[in-house]
Design a protein around this motif. Structure first.
Motif, mmCIF file in Angstrom:
data_model
loop_
_atom_site.group_PDB
_atom_site.id
_atom_site.type_symbol
_atom_site.label_atom_id
_atom_site.label_comp_id
_atom_site.label_asym_id
_atom_site.label_seq_id
_atom_site.Cartn_x
_atom_site.Cartn_y
_atom_site.Cartn_z
ATOM 1 N N PHE A 15 2.249 4.069 4.174
ATOM 2 C CA PHE A 15 1.331 3.914 3.030
ATOM 3 C C PHE A 15 2.058 3.570 1.735
ATOM 4 O O PHE A 15 1.453 3.026 0.815
ATOM 5 C CB PHE A 15 0.477 5.179 2.857
ATOM 6 C CG PHE A 15 -0.799 5.135 3.666
ATOM 7 C CD1 PHE A 15 -0.777 4.811 5.012
ATOM 8 C CD2 PHE A 15 -2.032 5.406 3.073
ATOM 9 C CE1 PHE A 15 -1.942 4.748 5.765
ATOM 10 C CE2 PHE A 15 -3.217 5.342 3.812
ATOM 11 C CZ PHE A 15 -3.167 5.019 5.162
ATOM 12 N N ALA A 16 3.330 3.884 1.653
ATOM 13 C CA ALA A 16 4.084 3.545 0.445
ATOM 14 C C ALA A 16 4.335 2.039 0.360
ATOM 15 O O ALA A 16 4.654 1.519 -0.701
ATOM 16 C CB ALA A 16 5.405 4.305 0.420
ATOM 17 N N ARG A 17 4.193 1.350 1.489
ATOM 18 C CA ARG A 17 4.405 -0.106 1.527
ATOM 19 C C ARG A 17 3.200 -0.774 2.182
ATOM 20 O O ARG A 17 3.340 -1.652 3.032
ATOM 21 C CB ARG A 17 5.663 -0.438 2.333
ATOM 22 C CG ARG A 17 6.951 0.133 1.777
ATOM 23 C CD ARG A 17 8.158 -0.383 2.582
ATOM 24 N NE ARG A 17 8.105 0.042 3.962
ATOM 25 C CZ ARG A 17 7.879 -0.774 5.005
ATOM 26 N NH1 ARG A 17 7.681 -2.063 4.833
ATOM 27 N NH2 ARG A 17 7.845 -0.302 6.228
ATOM 28 N N LEU A 18 1.994 -0.368 1.795
ATOM 29 C CA LEU A 18 0.799 -0.766 2.536
ATOM 30 C C LEU A 18 0.563 -2.285 2.537
ATOM 31 O O LEU A 18 0.225 -2.860 3.574
ATOM 32 C CB LEU A 18 -0.429 -0.026 1.984
ATOM 33 C CG LEU A 18 -1.615 0.008 2.939
ATOM 34 C CD1 LEU A 18 -1.269 0.684 4.263
ATOM 35 C CD2 LEU A 18 -2.808 0.712 2.303
ATOM 36 N N GLY A 19 0.730 -2.930 1.384
ATOM 37 C CA GLY A 19 0.511 -4.367 1.302
ATOM 38 C C GLY A 19 1.445 -5.118 2.226
ATOM 39 O O GLY A 19 1.030 -5.997 3.005
ATOM 40 N N GLU A 20 2.694 -4.722 2.168
ATOM 41 C CA GLU A 20 3.720 -5.333 3.019
ATOM 42 C C GLU A 20 3.410 -5.123 4.507
ATOM 43 O O GLU A 20 3.508 -6.044 5.314
ATOM 44 C CB GLU A 20 5.017 -4.586 2.698
ATOM 45 C CG GLU A 20 6.290 -5.367 2.676
ATOM 46 C CD GLU A 20 7.429 -4.416 2.325
ATOM 47 O OE1 GLU A 20 8.209 -4.093 3.221
ATOM 48 O OE2 GLU A 20 7.485 -3.957 1.154
#
Ligand code: DX5
Ligand code: ZN
Length: 225
Positions: A15-20
């Motif tokens: 979730f800390a890098r959701l877009g990626e």
């Protein structure tokens, strides 16, 4: 033969890098992003709201977003998620006092409408609303958490859901959510599912493409039977 869709569930993404993560899983061959919305009321877990869906769109995600509402009530969130860029919105019949109205509300906002059927819930709720449904989501685990084991008794329900769809003569997807992996996807497809939600099976592996390729190789066996 119907075309099969694989929808990775972002619940197991970082979730800390959701877009990626969303972009990576689409680039790796995912057909749609499955976004699990939990409210700590209808289910004992809490995830994301419409802001996060909107943020994915702003980040540049253009693929299909399939929103699975595990919230009670649903109507307000249906409108908010439609505005936030959802393409499919699915809810649980137990979570709406007026299922027919909620389904119509989803379509009135230009989205496809789905009903999610818990492991202990029958398909009866579909009887009078089948003409307002685009997707039947058979829950093969109890909703609330990723990484649970597939409940085999739901296979028979997938068979029944497929029969319902055939009888209706309508274009309705039969999706299955929970415990789907490369080693059971063929059995689930044989029962009649044509859309497969998978979270932990994909996101716990380093190579998303390899997992989905293995799933599709399994599905090809059905076409060759
Ligand atoms: C469970 C969710 C599922 C979940 C599936 O409540 O609706 O979408 O992410 O996760 P896995 O594939 O790990 O069972
Ligand atoms: Zn889900």
């Amino acid at each position: 033969m119907q075309n099969f869709l694989i929808a990775p569930s972002l619940l197991s993404a970082d979730f800390a890098r959701l877009g990626e993560e969303a972009a990576a899983v689409l680039a790796a061959g995912g057909d749609a992003l499955h976004l699990d919305v939990m409210d700590n009321h209808y289910v004992p877990n809490l995830t994301v709201g419409p802001l996060v869906c909107e943020a994915l769109r702003k980040y540049g995600i253009q693929g299909m977003i399939d929103v699975h509402l595990m919230t009670k009530p649903v109507d307000r969130l249906i409108v908010d998620f439609a505005k936030a860029g959802a393409n499919i919105i699915t809810f649980h019949p137990e979570a709406s006092d007026h299922v027919d109205r909620s389904l119509a509300l989803i379509r009135s906002h230009g989205c496809k409408a789905g009903l999610a059927i818990n492991p202990a819930t029958t398909l009866h709720c579909l009887e009078y609303v089948i003409d307002k449904v685009d997707l039947i989501l058979i829950m093969s685990v109890n909703p609330g958490f990723g990484g649970q084991k597939f409940i085999p008794a739901t296979l028979e329900k997938i068979v029944q859901a497929r029969a319902l769809v055939e009888t209706s003569g309508k274009e309705i997807r039969v999706a299955v959510d929970g415990g789907i992996k490369a080693d059971n996807i063929l059995e689930v497809a044989k029962a009649g599912a044509d859309m497969f939600i998978a979270g932990s099976a994909i996101f716990t592996q380093p190579d998303y493409k390899a997992v989905m390729t293995e799933m599709r190789n399994q599905l090809k066996k059905l076409k060759n039977l």
